[in-house]
Design a protein around this motif. Sequence first.
Motif, PDB file in Angstrom:
ATOM      1  N   ASP A 140     -11.841  -5.711  -2.907  1.00  0.00           N
ATOM      2  CA  ASP A 140     -10.879  -5.028  -2.978  1.00  0.00           C
ATOM      3  C   ASP A 140      -9.595  -5.193  -2.091  1.00  0.00           C
ATOM      4  OD1 ASP A 140     -10.656  -2.733  -4.496  1.00  0.00           O
ATOM      5  OD2 ASP A 140     -10.842  -1.286  -3.073  1.00  0.00           O
ATOM      6  N   ARG A 141      -9.731  -5.742  -0.890  1.00  0.00           N
ATOM      7  CA  ARG A 141      -8.724  -6.025  -0.003  1.00  0.00           C
ATOM      8  C   ARG A 141      -7.875  -7.161  -0.743  1.00  0.00           C
ATOM      9  NH1 ARG A 141      -9.114  -3.826   5.175  1.00  0.00           N
ATOM     10  NH2 ARG A 141      -9.616  -1.740   4.990  1.00  0.00           N
ATOM     11  N   ALA A 154      -5.509  -6.475  -3.469  1.00  0.00           N
ATOM     12  CA  ALA A 154      -4.306  -5.926  -2.977  1.00  0.00           C
ATOM     13  C   ALA A 154      -3.050  -6.759  -2.750  1.00  0.00           C
ATOM     14  CB  ALA A 154      -4.392  -5.024  -1.840  1.00  0.00           C
ATOM     15  N   TRP A 155      -3.674  -8.165  -2.361  1.00  0.00           N
ATOM     16  CA  TRP A 155      -2.632  -9.063  -1.911  1.00  0.00           C
ATOM     17  C   TRP A 155      -2.528 -10.326  -2.984  1.00  0.00           C
ATOM     18  CZ3 TRP A 155       0.517  -9.168   2.306  1.00  0.00           C
ATOM     19  CH2 TRP A 155       0.241  -8.271   3.272  1.00  0.00           C
ATOM     20  N   HIS A 177      -5.327  -3.347  -6.783  1.00  0.00           N
ATOM     21  CA  HIS A 177      -6.223  -2.002  -5.899  1.00  0.00           C
ATOM     22  C   HIS A 177      -5.126  -1.071  -6.088  1.00  0.00           C
ATOM     23  CE1 HIS A 177      -6.808  -0.044  -2.116  1.00  0.00           C
ATOM     24  NE2 HIS A 177      -7.863  -0.763  -2.180  1.00  0.00           N
ATOM     25  N   VAL A 198      -3.990   0.909  -3.972  1.00  0.00           N
ATOM     26  CA  VAL A 198      -2.976   0.953  -2.691  1.00  0.00           C
ATOM     27  C   VAL A 198      -1.587   0.317  -3.033  1.00  0.00           C
ATOM     28  CG1 VAL A 198      -3.508  -1.132  -1.720  1.00  0.00           C
ATOM     29  CG2 VAL A 198      -2.648   0.679  -0.382  1.00  0.00           C
ATOM     30  N   THR A 223       2.357   0.875  -2.344  1.00  0.00           N
ATOM     31  CA  THR A 223       3.237  -0.248  -1.780  1.00  0.00           C
ATOM     32  C   THR A 223       4.603  -0.369  -2.651  1.00  0.00           C
ATOM     33  OG1 THR A 223       1.289  -1.628  -0.911  1.00  0.00           O
ATOM     34  CG2 THR A 223       3.223  -2.673  -1.752  1.00  0.00           C
ATOM     35  N   GLU A 226      -4.078  -3.115   4.098  1.00  0.00           N
ATOM     36  CA  GLU A 226      -3.359  -3.051   2.732  1.00  0.00           C
ATOM     37  C   GLU A 226      -1.860  -3.515   3.068  1.00  0.00           C
ATOM     38  OE1 GLU A 226      -4.728  -0.756   4.097  1.00  0.00           O
ATOM     39  OE2 GLU A 226      -6.194   0.298   2.720  1.00  0.00           O
ATOM     40  N   LEU A 277       0.996  -2.483   3.243  1.00  0.00           N
ATOM     41  CA  LEU A 277       1.914  -1.160   3.088  1.00  0.00           C
ATOM     42  C   LEU A 277       3.332  -1.673   3.922  1.00  0.00           C
ATOM     43  CD1 LEU A 277      -0.758   1.588   4.066  1.00  0.00           C
ATOM     44  CD2 LEU A 277       0.149   0.979   1.544  1.00  0.00           C
TER      45      LEU A 277
END
Length: 574
Positions: A22-23, A26-27, A95, A97, A101, A182, A184
Amino acid sequence: MSMQGMEEPEELLNPSRDLPWDRFSAWLHCICVVGFDLELGQTVEALFPPNAKLTDKEKTSICYLSFPDSNSGCLGDTQFCFRFRQSAGRKSSLHCVLDQTDRDSPVYLKKDPACFYGYVYFRQVRDKTLKRGYFQKSLVLISKLPYINFFHTVLKQIAPEYFERSDPCLEAACSDIDRWAEPLPGKILNLPIMGIVIKVRIPTRHDKPGTTQILELTQPSDEHISVTLPTIHEVDIFRCFSPVFFHIQLLWELVLLGEPLVVMAPSPSQSSETVLALVGCIAPLKYCSDFRPYFTIHDSEFKEYTTRTQAPPSVIFGVTNPFFAKTLQHWPHIIRIGDVKLAGDVPKQVKVKKLKNLKTLDSKPGVYSSYKPYLNRDDEIIKQLQKGVQQKRPLEAQNAILRRHFLELTQSFIIPLERYVAGLMPLLKSISAWKSPPQLKPFSQEEFMKTLEKTGPQLTSRLKGDWIGLYKHFLRSPNFEGWFRLRRKEMTQKLEALHLEALCNEDLLIWVQKHSEVEAVDLVLKLKSKLVQAEREHLPVKADTLEKLQDHVDTIIQELPEDLRGILLKTNTS
């Protein structure tokens, strides 16, 4: 720079864990290894995570774009960037998040809904043990995020290790990335990768344009920090523009107006960096047309972009194959980049060349165009940078000077538009709780042009020229369309937020007591719809306003008969 107003650094590891990968997602979408097979050509040899979804068309694009063109002759290690369209119908697997972002990012750093970026580390070395005589392989990071400088830095850590030790090294790198905080905006992130820690800060849309948060000054030095990046996305703009140094004004105008532009370079590195420098030269405006930092004849859009049956589309792309010199003779603006001298010499002044001179394959570097700039050239910036070269001024300083020049030029151009568009907002007194939010006034080119006499770019820029002509051309461009669409959305959301505040300031209970049950139910449903909209669209409204509105809804429901109350409370939880 003081610590005041700066956020606390993110921890290396965050104890709250989500699903596996999941992390990571995000990237990055995935990491690909692209090798060369004598029978099949380029192939995806490995994929991390193994279940990463790529269509066959996307894999084909990655394979062709991950290797320098055979004419480039890149021996050793080469890094570059490409961008390609994702297949139609793909659902976003990123993700959630990234919603935040995106929401907090500057417009030019938002993820691209239709395209992927590919960040490449290619190695080609002689190897007599291989039938082809060369070891040729690329490690590629696929992401939606345009963090060019950051991902190239990450690749410098992963790729050399991978080429020596193979797959276990990639698994370790993926494990590191899956532990990252994340992405952010505004947070200081300490990101471990392959035994080192990279320290970065992602810009926010609230940052003052042109300021770079130098992280070393905002935090005490940490012993475990190995690399501190002052920027996550910017390329070396002075080095990129040095081969066409005297034409930076003309190039800024071409990019601002969304004109079709081709960069012909000797290598994918120079091609991609120059295209990215061009796209970035109008920041903080977002370049709203398509751009391809590295483009090949195998690209699925090759025919679409090279057809002679219609005018070239609004796109900037970089190429290395000499074949394009013949194929793109009908394109109106072409930049030829030669091998950049290591000494960093600025070329002697050269005129813009006629397009007919491009027909020979050994055409000299320069800008080939019949475009006549609207604005006079700024000789001051040319002299300042030339002096910097003669005095061996550090490249970082030259970069900063040129970047500030482009920023001031773009701001001088855009401020009159911002001022005029702000005036399209209805007056605050026209917002009533009991009426729908008022509409924005329409954009009138004629009215806008009238404002330029008193509040035009002459207030902030020393440049003379046909500013009016430049604005008229810009108002027909994709960049204006994209900019105004975003402004209109922001202003409409502001009106919705003001309308919510007006509702909150009304005594709705007294209103309900004076109206029928049917009208009260209708009001409750409308208020609930407004609350859902505010959350879904992230309206610029204070949290306590939404809480107050929810209290209004709850109070009105309690005043209704039990049967209606039951129905409304059910819809409340559904």
